[in-house]
Design a protein around this motif. Structure first.
Motif, PDB file in Angstrom:
ATOM      1  N   MET A 174      44.448  15.335  45.301  1.00 13.12           N
ATOM      2  CA  MET A 174      44.680  16.767  45.120  1.00 13.12           C
ATOM      3  C   MET A 174      46.050  16.978  44.490  1.00 13.12           C
ATOM      4  O   MET A 174      46.870  16.056  44.419  1.00 13.12           O
ATOM      5  N   SER A 175      46.285  18.191  44.043  1.00 17.32           N
ATOM      6  CA  SER A 175      47.572  18.518  43.444  1.00 17.32           C
ATOM      7  C   SER A 175      48.658  18.566  44.511  1.00 17.32           C
ATOM      8  O   SER A 175      48.380  18.682  45.711  1.00 17.32           O
ATOM      9  N   VAL A 176      49.897  18.500  44.068  1.00 20.60           N
ATOM     10  CA  VAL A 176      51.022  18.608  44.982  1.00 20.60           C
ATOM     11  C   VAL A 176      50.989  19.956  45.699  1.00 20.60           C
ATOM     12  O   VAL A 176      51.252  20.047  46.900  1.00 20.60           O
ATOM     13  N   GLY A 177      50.656  21.019  44.954  1.00 21.06           N
ATOM     14  CA  GLY A 177      50.604  22.346  45.549  1.00 21.06           C
ATOM     15  C   GLY A 177      49.596  22.432  46.678  1.00 21.06           C
ATOM     16  O   GLY A 177      49.865  23.047  47.720  1.00 21.06           O
ATOM     17  N   GLU A 178      48.428  21.822  46.498  1.00 21.72           N
ATOM     18  CA  GLU A 178      47.420  21.846  47.550  1.00 21.72           C
ATOM     19  C   GLU A 178      47.870  21.017  48.747  1.00 21.72           C
ATOM     20  O   GLU A 178      47.722  21.450  49.902  1.00 21.72           O
ATOM     21  N   LEU A 179      48.424  19.846  48.500  1.00 20.53           N
ATOM     22  CA  LEU A 179      48.888  18.993  49.595  1.00 20.53           C
ATOM     23  C   LEU A 179      49.959  19.690  50.423  1.00 20.53           C
ATOM     24  O   LEU A 179      49.914  19.676  51.659  1.00 20.53           O
ATOM     25  N   LEU A 180      50.918  20.332  49.754  1.00 21.15           N
ATOM     26  CA  LEU A 180      51.991  21.013  50.471  1.00 21.15           C
ATOM     27  C   LEU A 180      51.473  22.238  51.215  1.00 21.15           C
ATOM     28  O   LEU A 180      51.979  22.576  52.296  1.00 21.15           O
ATOM     29  N   SER A 181      50.472  22.910  50.651  1.00 19.03           N
ATOM     30  CA  SER A 181      49.880  24.062  51.343  1.00 19.03           C
ATOM     31  C   SER A 181      49.232  23.625  52.653  1.00 19.03           C
ATOM     32  O   SER A 181      49.420  24.253  53.700  1.00 19.03           O
ATOM     33  N   LEU A 182      48.461  22.543  52.606  1.00 23.78           N
ATOM     34  CA  LEU A 182      47.810  22.049  53.815  1.00 23.78           C
ATOM     35  C   LEU A 182      48.837  21.568  54.837  1.00 23.78           C
ATOM     36  O   LEU A 182      48.681  21.807  56.042  1.00 23.78           O
ATOM     37  N   GLY A 183      49.895  20.917  54.352  1.00 23.86           N
ATOM     38  CA  GLY A 183      50.959  20.486  55.256  1.00 23.86           C
ATOM     39  C   GLY A 183      51.672  21.672  55.896  1.00 23.86           C
ATOM     40  O   GLY A 183      52.052  21.619  57.072  1.00 23.86           O
ATOM     41  N   PHE A 184      51.844  22.747  55.133  1.00 23.57           N
ATOM     42  CA  PHE A 184      52.475  23.954  55.671  1.00 23.57           C
ATOM     43  C   PHE A 184      51.621  24.560  56.780  1.00 23.57           C
ATOM     44  O   PHE A 184      52.145  24.959  57.829  1.00 23.57           O
ATOM     45  N   PHE A 185      50.305  24.624  56.566  1.00 20.64           N
ATOM     46  CA  PHE A 185      49.414  25.152  57.615  1.00 20.64           C
ATOM     47  C   PHE A 185      49.532  24.312  58.889  1.00 20.64           C
ATOM     48  O   PHE A 185      49.631  24.854  59.995  1.00 20.64           O
ATOM     49  N   ASP A 186      49.517  22.996  58.725  1.00 23.81           N
ATOM     50  CA  ASP A 186      49.643  22.095  59.888  1.00 23.81           C
ATOM     51  C   ASP A 186      50.925  22.379  60.665  1.00 23.81           C
ATOM     52  O   ASP A 186      50.919  22.516  61.894  1.00 23.81           O
ATOM     53  N   MET A 187      52.024  22.437  59.928  1.00 23.43           N
ATOM     54  CA  MET A 187      53.326  22.595  60.572  1.00 23.43           C
ATOM     55  C   MET A 187      53.439  23.947  61.281  1.00 23.43           C
ATOM     56  O   MET A 187      53.922  24.037  62.412  1.00 23.43           O
ATOM     57  N   MET A 188      52.993  25.019  60.630  1.00 24.82           N
ATOM     58  CA  MET A 188      53.101  26.349  61.218  1.00 24.82           C
ATOM     59  C   MET A 188      52.251  26.476  62.482  1.00 24.82           C
ATOM     60  O   MET A 188      52.641  27.139  63.444  1.00 24.82           O
ATOM     61  N   ASN A 189      51.090  25.844  62.492  1.00 23.75           N
ATOM     62  CA  ASN A 189      50.207  25.966  63.661  1.00 23.75           C
ATOM     63  C   ASN A 189      50.797  25.304  64.893  1.00 23.75           C
ATOM     64  O   ASN A 189      50.752  25.865  65.988  1.00 23.75           O
ATOM     65  N   VAL A 190      51.348  24.102  64.726  1.00 28.50           N
ATOM     66  CA  VAL A 190      51.916  23.422  65.893  1.00 28.50           C
ATOM     67  C   VAL A 190      53.183  24.124  66.368  1.00 28.50           C
ATOM     68  O   VAL A 190      53.491  24.132  67.572  1.00 28.50           O
ATOM     69  N   LEU A 191      53.932  24.756  65.452  1.00 22.83           N
ATOM     70  CA  LEU A 191      55.106  25.522  65.852  1.00 22.83           C
ATOM     71  C   LEU A 191      54.701  26.806  66.556  1.00 22.83           C
ATOM     72  O   LEU A 191      55.307  27.206  67.556  1.00 22.83           O
ATOM     73  N   LEU A 192      53.676  27.462  66.038  1.00 23.77           N
ATOM     74  CA  LEU A 192      53.202  28.708  66.630  1.00 23.77           C
ATOM     75  C   LEU A 192      52.742  28.502  68.066  1.00 23.77           C
ATOM     76  O   LEU A 192      53.038  29.307  68.954  1.00 23.77           O
ATOM     77  N   LEU A 193      52.038  27.406  68.300  1.00 16.18           N
ATOM     78  CA  LEU A 193      51.509  27.124  69.641  1.00 16.18           C
ATOM     79  C   LEU A 193      52.498  26.362  70.510  1.00 16.18           C
ATOM     80  O   LEU A 193      52.222  26.125  71.686  1.00 16.18           O
ATOM     81  N   GLN A 194      53.658  25.985  69.911  1.00 13.08           N
ATOM     82  CA  GLN A 194      54.673  25.217  70.637  1.00 13.08           C
ATOM     83  C   GLN A 194      54.065  23.954  71.271  1.00 13.08           C
ATOM     84  O   GLN A 194      54.205  23.692  72.470  1.00 13.08           O
ATOM     85  N   CYS A 195      53.409  23.191  70.423  1.00  7.02           N
ATOM     86  CA  CYS A 195      52.697  21.997  70.891  1.00  7.02           C
ATOM     87  C   CYS A 195      53.674  20.886  71.300  1.00  7.02           C
ATOM     88  O   CYS A 195      54.727  20.706  70.684  1.00  7.02           O
ATOM     89  N   HIS A 196      53.283  20.154  72.306  1.00 12.37           N
ATOM     90  CA  HIS A 196      54.000  18.961  72.728  1.00 12.37           C
ATOM     91  C   HIS A 196      53.910  17.915  71.607  1.00 12.37           C
ATOM     92  O   HIS A 196      52.909  17.849  70.883  1.00 12.37           O
ATOM     93  N   PRO A 197      54.952  17.077  71.421  1.00 16.51           N
ATOM     94  CA  PRO A 197      54.898  16.058  70.359  1.00 16.51           C
ATOM     95  C   PRO A 197      53.664  15.161  70.435  1.00 16.51           C
ATOM     96  O   PRO A 197      53.118  14.768  69.395  1.00 16.51           O
ATOM     97  N   LEU A 198      53.191  14.826  71.642  1.00 19.00           N
ATOM     98  CA  LEU A 198      51.973  14.026  71.760  1.00 19.00           C
ATOM     99  C   LEU A 198      50.764  14.806  71.263  1.00 19.00           C
ATOM    100  O   LEU A 198      49.867  14.230  70.633  1.00 19.00           O
ATOM    101  N   THR A 199      50.746  16.097  71.505  1.00 21.31           N
ATOM    102  CA  THR A 199      49.665  16.946  70.989  1.00 21.31           C
ATOM    103  C   THR A 199      49.711  16.996  69.469  1.00 21.31           C
ATOM    104  O   THR A 199      48.668  16.955  68.812  1.00 21.31           O
ATOM    105  N   VAL A 200      50.903  17.074  68.903  1.00 17.39           N
ATOM    106  CA  VAL A 200      51.055  17.105  67.444  1.00 17.39           C
ATOM    107  C   VAL A 200      50.488  15.831  66.826  1.00 17.39           C
ATOM    108  O   VAL A 200      49.734  15.871  65.846  1.00 17.39           O
ATOM    109  N   LEU A 201      50.839  14.680  67.414  1.00 15.79           N
ATOM    110  CA  LEU A 201      50.318  13.412  66.900  1.00 15.79           C
ATOM    111  C   LEU A 201      48.798  13.367  67.010  1.00 15.79           C
ATOM    112  O   LEU A 201      48.105  12.935  66.076  1.00 15.79           O
TER     113      LEU A 201
END
Length: 270
Positions: A174-201
């Motif tokens: 995929m393009s860099v833009g798509e990869l970074l978009s998906l990574g942004f969604f991942d990061m925001m969701n775990v921050l929003l839910l305040q996930c434990h590091p083990l949950t993030v992994l």
């Protein structure tokens, strides 16, 4: 009586934490590695390639083992080395050139802290499911927009559709833009839910596996969509229809958004 019930509830809730505590204690012995800026990139690449490799082996064996072809959604297709190597190279290049600098920036500004306590098991499961549902919603909206707006499709999403027949290593082609978009969604969701590091992994492992499985080209009796009831999960044939028709099955995993908005198409209706 009230005190007794309260203590029993506390024991019940703590049992889920105790179940994960030995695993978390073991992981914390690698604290320096996990807190390293290299860890997210190494973890992501090794997990992704590790999940892809069994399907690559199956693709190599498939022409010689007829029994495997019954599970392949396109029995006459096997990706060539000229298809596999650019996909792998693209993944490695993007993670080193684009993902790692962003990981380094995050490490410098917000270092990862590892709490001594493991999460409760039910909390981990709940957060992983919520992260998947949030990601599914976010990517559905992103995906529909990039198919409806020609400039967005050409600029960010067209690259992912260059391989019309699915195979595992095409998952992150995929393009860099798509990869970074998906990574942004991942990061925001775990921050929003305040996930434990083990949950993030755990979430990242599950998310990578589901993505690879959806692009693998194989539909096994134990595939995820056959384990989730009532047709709530799409699966590899579901996603293959999107790659072949472009106008349906926009959600990456679950089917509720496509069902609600009328873009769901069953593989059995082909």
């Amino acid at each position: 009586m009230s005190s007794r019930n309260g203590s029993e509830l506390h024991v019940l809730c703590s049992s889920g934490q105790l179940f994960l505590q030995p695993l978390w204690d073991r992981l914390r012995t690698w604290e320096a590695l996990i807190q390293s800026p290299f860890f997210p990139v190494v973890f992501s690449i090794t997990t992704y390639v590790g999940f892809c490799l069994p399907f690559v082996v199956l693709d190599v064996l498939c022409p010689w083992v007829p029994a495997l072809r019954r599970y392949k959604i396109h029995p006459d297709f096997s990706p060539s080395a000229w298809q596999l190597l650019p996909c792998l190279g693209q993944t490695l290049y993007q993670h080193v050139v684009f993902v790692f600098p962003m990981t380094l920036l995050h490490w410098a500004t917000s270092p990862t802290l590892l709490p001594p306590e493991a999460p409760e098991l039910l909390q981990l499961v709940r957060h992983v499911v919520l992260c998947l549902l949030l990601f599914d919603t976010e990517f559905f909206v992103w995906h529909v927009l990039h198919h409806k707006v020609p400039w967005l499709y050409r600029t960010f999403h067209k690259m992912h559709h260059q391989n019309s027949s699915l195979f595992a290593l095409a998952t992150q082609y995929m393009s860099v833009g798509e990869l970074l978009s998906l990574g942004f969604f991942d990061m925001m969701n775990v921050l929003l839910l305040q996930c434990h590091p083990l949950t993030v992994l755990t979430f990242h492992v599950v998310n990578i596996w589901l993505s690879v499985e959806d692009h693998s080209g194989y539909d096994f009796p134990w595939s995820t969509h056959k384990l989730v009831p009532f047709g709530w999960y799409g699966g590899v044939e579901h996603h293959d229809l999107h790659h072949s028709q472009f106008t349906c099955n926009f959600a990456p995993y679950f089917t509720h958004w496509d069902r609600i908005l009328g873009t769901l198409r069953s593989a059995h209706s082909k």
